[in-house]
Design a protein around this motif. Structure first.
Motif, PDB file in Angstrom:
ATOM      1  N   HIS A   1       0.822  -1.207   0.000  1.00 28.36           N
ATOM      2  CA  HIS A   1       0.000   0.000   0.000  1.00 28.36           C
ATOM      3  C   HIS A   1       0.860   1.262   0.000  1.00 28.36           C
ATOM      4  O   HIS A   1       0.468   2.270  -0.573  1.00 28.36           O
ATOM      5  N   ASP A   2       2.038   1.213   0.635  1.00 30.75           N
ATOM      6  CA  ASP A   2       2.888   2.390   0.702  1.00 30.75           C
ATOM      7  C   ASP A   2       3.673   2.617  -0.594  1.00 30.75           C
ATOM      8  O   ASP A   2       4.181   3.704  -0.822  1.00 30.75           O
TER       9      ASP A   2
ATOM     10  N   TYR B   1       0.895   2.430   7.153  1.00 31.38           N
ATOM     11  CA  TYR B   1       1.308   3.200   5.986  1.00 31.38           C
ATOM     12  C   TYR B   1       0.178   3.911   5.255  1.00 31.38           C
ATOM     13  O   TYR B   1       0.402   4.597   4.294  1.00 31.38           O
ATOM     14  N   LYS B   2      -1.053   3.727   5.721  1.00 30.78           N
ATOM     15  CA  LYS B   2      -2.142   4.409   5.014  1.00 30.78           C
ATOM     16  C   LYS B   2      -3.069   5.106   5.970  1.00 30.78           C
ATOM     17  O   LYS B   2      -3.112   4.896   7.133  1.00 30.78           O
TER      18      LYS B   2
ATOM     19  N   ARG C   1       1.906  -3.929  10.517  1.00 31.26           N
ATOM     20  CA  ARG C   1       1.821  -2.974   9.408  1.00 31.26           C
ATOM     21  C   ARG C   1       0.398  -2.485   9.148  1.00 31.26           C
ATOM     22  O   ARG C   1       0.207  -1.523   8.420  1.00 31.26           O
TER      23      ARG C   1
END
Length: 152
Positions: free
Chosen positions: A52-53, A151-152, A147
């Motif tokens: 996603h990152d 990252y989102k 995680r």
């Protein structure tokens, strides 16, 4: 000399369990490849990983996979500059059984160009592999996806 690095960590699970958590795409997708992994890490395979990152699945070439011992991968490095010739780095992941029942995992990545972009890419990948080891440990030992949402 091209840039390279090694990161390592100890995980309180058997070598087989830790190896499978890396080699099996269903397991890898639970704690590392936030956008999913497709294909088992077996010698000669080309699999895809998505994050996603860093959106967009990209190929990972499996040079060698020795069950419970080692996985060697090649993948594209970040480009040096616009129009620069693309190149790949080599990632070697080793799994070592320790006397106390834990597994020592070492991840070595080598082949970054000796450029400003190569240096930056090596630091970024070093950060990424360190995060992977932390996420692997927390997931396999405690069932927590470190995680998730990070990252989102």
């Amino acid at each position: 000399m091209p840039y390279e690095f090694t990161v390592s960590g100890r995980i309180a699970r058997s070598v087989h369990d830790v190896f499978e958590a890396v080699a099996d795409p269903a397991m890898l997708s639970k704690y590392f490849t936030t956008g999913g992994a497709k294909g088992r890490l077996e010698t000669g395979a080309t699999v895809t990983w998505d994050f996603h990152d860093f959106p967009g699945a990209f190929p990972v070439h499996v040079v060698e996979s020795a069950p419970d011992t080692k996985i060697v991968l090649r993948w594209d490095a970040a480009p040096d500059a616009d129009g620069a010739e693309p190149y790949q780095t080599t990632v070697t992941i080793t799994f070592e059984a320790l006397n106390d029942g834990r597994t020592l995992v070492r991840i070595h990545e080598a082949g970054f160009h000796e450029t400003e972009a190569g240096l930056k890419a090596s630091y970024g990948n070093c950060e990424g592999w360190t995060g992977m080891l932390c996420a692997l440990r927390v997931w396999i030992e405690h069932g927590i996806n470190l995680r998730d949402g990070f990252y989102k």
